[in-house]
Design an enzyme around this catalytic site. Sequence first.
Site, mmCIF file in Angstrom:
data_model
loop_
_atom_site.group_PDB
_atom_site.id
_atom_site.type_symbol
_atom_site.label_atom_id
_atom_site.label_comp_id
_atom_site.label_asym_id
_atom_site.label_seq_id
_atom_site.Cartn_x
_atom_site.Cartn_y
_atom_site.Cartn_z
ATOM 1 N N SER A 119 -9.291 38.568 -34.679
ATOM 2 C CA SER A 119 -9.509 37.670 -33.545
ATOM 3 C C SER A 119 -10.415 36.516 -33.905
ATOM 4 C CB SER A 119 -10.234 38.418 -32.422
ATOM 5 O OG SER A 119 -9.450 39.414 -31.908
ATOM 6 N N HIS A 140 -2.367 35.842 -35.644
ATOM 7 C CA HIS A 140 -3.144 36.319 -34.504
ATOM 8 C C HIS A 140 -2.267 36.396 -33.247
ATOM 9 C CE1 HIS A 140 -6.805 35.579 -31.654
ATOM 10 N NE2 HIS A 140 -6.480 36.847 -31.700
ATOM 11 N N GLU A 152 -1.182 32.612 -33.065
ATOM 12 C CA GLU A 152 -2.027 31.599 -33.703
ATOM 13 C C GLU A 152 -1.965 31.889 -35.207
ATOM 14 O OE1 GLU A 152 -6.175 32.098 -32.548
ATOM 15 O OE2 GLU A 152 -6.387 29.973 -32.114
ATOM 16 N N ASN A 190 -10.195 32.192 -29.358
ATOM 17 C CA ASN A 190 -11.418 32.890 -28.959
ATOM 18 C C ASN A 190 -12.661 32.012 -28.952
ATOM 19 O OD1 ASN A 190 -10.580 35.447 -28.132
ATOM 20 N ND2 ASN A 190 -10.001 35.872 -30.249
HETATM 21 C C1 LIG Z 1 -8.929 38.748 -27.815
HETATM 22 C C2 LIG Z 1 -7.962 37.983 -28.614
HETATM 23 O O1 LIG Z 1 -8.132 37.884 -29.831
HETATM 24 C C3 LIG Z 1 -6.832 37.232 -28.057
HETATM 25 C C4 LIG Z 1 -6.241 37.740 -26.800
HETATM 26 O O2 LIG Z 1 -5.295 38.469 -26.815
HETATM 27 S S1 LIG Z 1 -7.003 37.241 -25.402
HETATM 28 C C5 LIG Z 1 -6.031 37.950 -24.126
HETATM 29 C C6 LIG Z 1 -4.811 37.128 -23.850
HETATM 30 N N1 LIG Z 1 -4.123 37.703 -22.741
HETATM 31 C C7 LIG Z 1 -4.316 37.309 -21.473
HETATM 32 O O3 LIG Z 1 -5.051 36.383 -21.215
HETATM 33 C C8 LIG Z 1 -3.577 38.105 -20.454
HETATM 34 C C9 LIG Z 1 -3.875 37.647 -19.050
HETATM 35 N N2 LIG Z 1 -3.095 38.420 -18.113
HETATM 36 C C10 LIG Z 1 -1.784 38.169 -17.864
HETATM 37 O O4 LIG Z 1 -1.203 37.240 -18.403
HETATM 38 C C11 LIG Z 1 -1.097 39.065 -16.880
HETATM 39 O O5 LIG Z 1 -2.067 39.660 -16.056
HETATM 40 C C12 LIG Z 1 -0.221 40.185 -17.558
HETATM 41 C C13 LIG Z 1 0.936 39.524 -18.321
HETATM 42 C C14 LIG Z 1 -1.019 41.055 -18.503
HETATM 43 C C15 LIG Z 1 0.323 41.086 -16.474
HETATM 44 O O6 LIG Z 1 1.052 40.296 -15.593
HETATM 45 P P1 LIG Z 1 1.096 40.591 -14.029
HETATM 46 O O7 LIG Z 1 2.084 39.633 -13.451
HETATM 47 O O8 LIG Z 1 -0.283 40.627 -13.498
HETATM 48 O O9 LIG Z 1 1.580 42.081 -13.919
HETATM 49 P P2 LIG Z 1 3.014 42.713 -13.957
HETATM 50 O O10 LIG Z 1 3.936 42.090 -12.955
HETATM 51 O O11 LIG Z 1 2.748 44.169 -13.860
HETATM 52 O O12 LIG Z 1 3.536 42.404 -15.425
HETATM 53 C C16 LIG Z 1 4.305 41.272 -15.795
HETATM 54 C C17 LIG Z 1 5.184 41.679 -16.967
HETATM 55 O O13 LIG Z 1 4.362 42.059 -18.094
HETATM 56 C C18 LIG Z 1 4.670 43.398 -18.494
HETATM 57 N N3 LIG Z 1 3.407 44.028 -18.918
HETATM 58 C C19 LIG Z 1 2.240 44.036 -18.234
HETATM 59 N N4 LIG Z 1 1.287 44.668 -18.957
HETATM 60 C C20 LIG Z 1 1.881 45.067 -20.114
HETATM 61 C C21 LIG Z 1 1.418 45.761 -21.264
HETATM 62 N N5 LIG Z 1 0.136 46.160 -21.390
HETATM 63 N N6 LIG Z 1 2.296 46.000 -22.265
HETATM 64 C C22 LIG Z 1 3.580 45.589 -22.178
HETATM 65 N N7 LIG Z 1 4.079 44.910 -21.111
HETATM 66 C C23 LIG Z 1 3.232 44.653 -20.097
HETATM 67 C C24 LIG Z 1 5.239 44.054 -17.265
HETATM 68 O O14 LIG Z 1 6.085 45.135 -17.605
HETATM 69 C C25 LIG Z 1 6.031 42.907 -16.624
HETATM 70 O O15 LIG Z 1 7.236 42.748 -17.348
HETATM 71 P P3 LIG Z 1 8.552 42.130 -16.623
HETATM 72 O O16 LIG Z 1 8.144 40.838 -15.978
HETATM 73 O O17 LIG Z 1 9.475 41.940 -17.794
HETATM 74 O O18 LIG Z 1 8.994 43.145 -15.656
HETATM 75 N N1 LIG Z 2 -7.788 43.609 -27.966
HETATM 76 C C1 LIG Z 2 -7.295 42.392 -27.978
HETATM 77 O O1 LIG Z 2 -7.055 41.802 -26.912
HETATM 78 C C2 LIG Z 2 -6.997 41.713 -29.265
HETATM 79 C C3 LIG Z 2 -7.460 42.210 -30.469
HETATM 80 N N2 LIG Z 2 -7.164 41.564 -31.644
HETATM 81 C C4 LIG Z 2 -7.638 42.091 -32.909
HETATM 82 O O2 LIG Z 2 -6.751 43.130 -33.298
HETATM 83 C C5 LIG Z 2 -7.486 44.123 -34.021
HETATM 84 C C6 LIG Z 2 -7.277 45.470 -33.350
HETATM 85 O O3 LIG Z 2 -7.738 45.407 -32.006
HETATM 86 P P1 LIG Z 2 -7.287 46.488 -30.911
HETATM 87 O O4 LIG Z 2 -5.887 46.914 -31.169
HETATM 88 O O5 LIG Z 2 -7.665 45.928 -29.608
HETATM 89 O O6 LIG Z 2 -8.273 47.695 -31.276
HETATM 90 P P2 LIG Z 2 -8.105 49.270 -30.979
HETATM 91 O O7 LIG Z 2 -9.481 49.817 -30.991
HETATM 92 O O8 LIG Z 2 -7.207 49.483 -29.803
HETATM 93 O O9 LIG Z 2 -7.271 49.781 -32.253
HETATM 94 C C7 LIG Z 2 -7.728 49.737 -33.574
HETATM 95 C C8 LIG Z 2 -7.033 50.869 -34.318
HETATM 96 O O10 LIG Z 2 -7.237 50.744 -35.723
HETATM 97 C C9 LIG Z 2 -7.653 52.002 -36.223
HETATM 98 N N3 LIG Z 2 -8.409 51.876 -37.470
HETATM 99 C C10 LIG Z 2 -9.728 51.685 -37.637
HETATM 100 N N4 LIG Z 2 -10.017 51.635 -38.966
HETATM 101 C C11 LIG Z 2 -8.847 51.793 -39.635
HETATM 102 C C12 LIG Z 2 -8.477 51.869 -40.995
HETATM 103 N N5 LIG Z 2 -9.399 51.789 -41.963
HETATM 104 N N6 LIG Z 2 -7.175 52.062 -41.314
HETATM 105 C C13 LIG Z 2 -6.231 52.161 -40.360
HETATM 106 N N7 LIG Z 2 -6.520 52.117 -39.036
HETATM 107 C C14 LIG Z 2 -7.816 51.932 -38.675
HETATM 108 C C15 LIG Z 2 -8.485 52.554 -35.079
HETATM 109 O O11 LIG Z 2 -8.757 53.915 -35.236
HETATM 110 P P3 LIG Z 2 -10.183 54.485 -34.594
HETATM 111 O O12 LIG Z 2 -9.884 54.687 -33.147
HETATM 112 O O13 LIG Z 2 -10.462 55.698 -35.350
HETATM 113 O O14 LIG Z 2 -11.233 53.436 -34.853
HETATM 114 C C16 LIG Z 2 -7.580 52.227 -33.897
HETATM 115 O O15 LIG Z 2 -6.538 53.172 -33.750
HETATM 116 C C17 LIG Z 2 -8.940 43.630 -34.082
HETATM 117 O O16 LIG Z 2 -9.152 42.915 -35.253
HETATM 118 C C18 LIG Z 2 -9.023 42.721 -32.855
HETATM 119 O O17 LIG Z 2 -10.026 41.746 -32.960
HETATM 120 C C19 LIG Z 2 -6.390 40.437 -31.667
HETATM 121 C C20 LIG Z 2 -5.881 39.918 -30.519
HETATM 122 C C21 LIG Z 2 -6.187 40.486 -29.222
#
Ligand SMILES: CC(=O)CC(=O)SCCNC(=O)CCNC(=O)[C@H](O)C(C)(C)COP(=O)(O)OP(=O)(O)OC[C@H]1O[C@@H](n2cnc3c(N)ncnc32)[C@H](O)[C@@H]1OP(=O)(O)O
Ligand SMILES: NC(=O)C1=CN([C@@H]2O[C@H](COP(=O)(O)OP(=O)(O)OC[C@H]3O[C@@H](n4cnc5c(N)ncnc54)[C@H](OP(=O)(O)O)[C@@H]3O)[C@@H](O)[C@H]2O)C=CC1
Length: 283
Positions: A119, A140, A152, A190
């Site tokens: 991330s 990403h 990304e 991020n």
């Molecule tokens: C941290 C990082 O490094 C980067 C990141 O990822 S940051 C996070 C980026 N993501 C976001 O910002 C998500 C923000 N949230 C959303 O866009 C929406 O709330 C959401 C898409 C998650 C859910 O949408 P919603 O309209 O509130 O709910 P809902 O109607 O139940 O779901 C919409 C669709 O998504 C699907 N869905 C929802 N959650 C799901 C999940 N966890 N896994 C798979 N599919 C999912 C549903 O099945 C539904 O599919 P259809 O339209 O095909 O039937």
């Molecule tokens: N959460 C998010 O929204 C997003 C996350 N990411 C990135 O994706 C990555 C994973 O995040 P996320 O899926 O949320 O995390 P989770 O905690 O859901 O999953 C991570 C998984 O990797 C396993 N793991 C840890 N160490 C190892 C290893 N050495 N070999 C193999 N598997 C290992 C963990 O096991 P254990 O439970 O034992 O630790 C766990 O099952 C991170 O780098 C995160 O920053 C990117 C985009 C969005």
Amino acid sequence: MSIQKVMVIGAGQMGSGIAQVCAMAGFDVILQDLKQEFLDRGMGIIDKNLQRQVDKDRMTSDEKAAIIARLQPSTDIQSASEVDIIIEAAVENMEIKSNIFKQLDEIAPAHTILATNTSSLPITEIAAVTKRPEKVIGMHFMNPVPVMKLVEIIRGLATADEVYQAIEDMTKKLNKVPVEVNDFPGFVSNRVLMPMINEAIYTVYEGVATPEAVDEVMKLGMNHPMGPLTLADFIGLDTCLYIMEVLHTGFGDDKYRPCPLLRKYVKAGWLGKKSGRGFYKYE
Ligand SMILES: CC(=O)CC(=O)SCCNC(=O)CCNC(=O)[C@H](O)C(C)(C)COP(=O)(O)OP(=O)(O)OC[C@H]1O[C@@H](n2cnc3c(N)ncnc32)[C@H](O)[C@@H]1OP(=O)(O)O
Ligand SMILES: NC(=O)C1=CN([C@@H]2O[C@H](COP(=O)(O)OP(=O)(O)OC[C@H]3O[C@@H](n4cnc5c(N)ncnc54)[C@H](OP(=O)(O)O)[C@@H]3O)[C@@H](O)[C@H]2O)C=CC1
């Protein structure tokens, strides 16, 4: 560069989603994690997602079975010797990722691309622990992977053009949209998203409003699909904290100081949705 066989490291929320979309696009996928129970949990999430598509008549049971058949769970990192690309999605921790990349570099064939779903961590630094920095790249995905369109793509300093092109082509095959960005802490996604989430946590910490009120303001006032605290719980508070730390250290600027309340929750094991408790409680 022809990519047919994919390995995904880490069967958590991101790894299972990445494995799912790769198998749906026709790639053979090895999904690797440390323990069988994590693989079972990841495969369970994939099964549930695909079954939802079957229930909505968007996929037949045979199509679902064919996708599942393309997925091979494994606890053995040696499986890296059989694949064309590895997408690492283990925890957001430089030491863990460095160790994984060192091992993969030893095991994987010379042509294999080593991609990371990090991330925020520097791609160039991850690449530097390998003897093939030209084949290391950031790929990403966004959460939830089956739904979100963006990938990304981040080049490290040494990433080869043909490797970038192969990842861009693969992203399109996954029915996602690639956006290229440079290798700076937090990339674009991020660097913009996480300070907003951190600021939302500060408003709770300083007693400005409840988590529910903060989320309502951003949902109803700014049309965000989820409020920032719901989103933080959804991403994982441990991941949010790791990202804020990368921004804080990487830029050396206190505007990225992680909120003490975020630290406290992570120390308490309140990691959000995945642990059952964060800013909200989950069943
Ligand atoms: C941290 C990082 O490094 C980067 C990141 O990822 S940051 C996070 C980026 N993501 C976001 O910002 C998500 C923000 N949230 C959303 O866009 C929406 O709330 C959401 C898409 C998650 C859910 O949408 P919603 O309209 O509130 O709910 P809902 O109607 O139940 O779901 C919409 C669709 O998504 C699907 N869905 C929802 N959650 C799901 C999940 N966890 N896994 C798979 N599919 C999912 C549903 O099945 C539904 O599919 P259809 O339209 O095909 O039937
Ligand atoms: N959460 C998010 O929204 C997003 C996350 N990411 C990135 O994706 C990555 C994973 O995040 P996320 O899926 O949320 O995390 P989770 O905690 O859901 O999953 C991570 C998984 O990797 C396993 N793991 C840890 N160490 C190892 C290893 N050495 N070999 C193999 N598997 C290992 C963990 O096991 P254990 O439970 O034992 O630790 C766990 O099952 C991170 O780098 C995160 O920053 C990117 C985009 C969005």
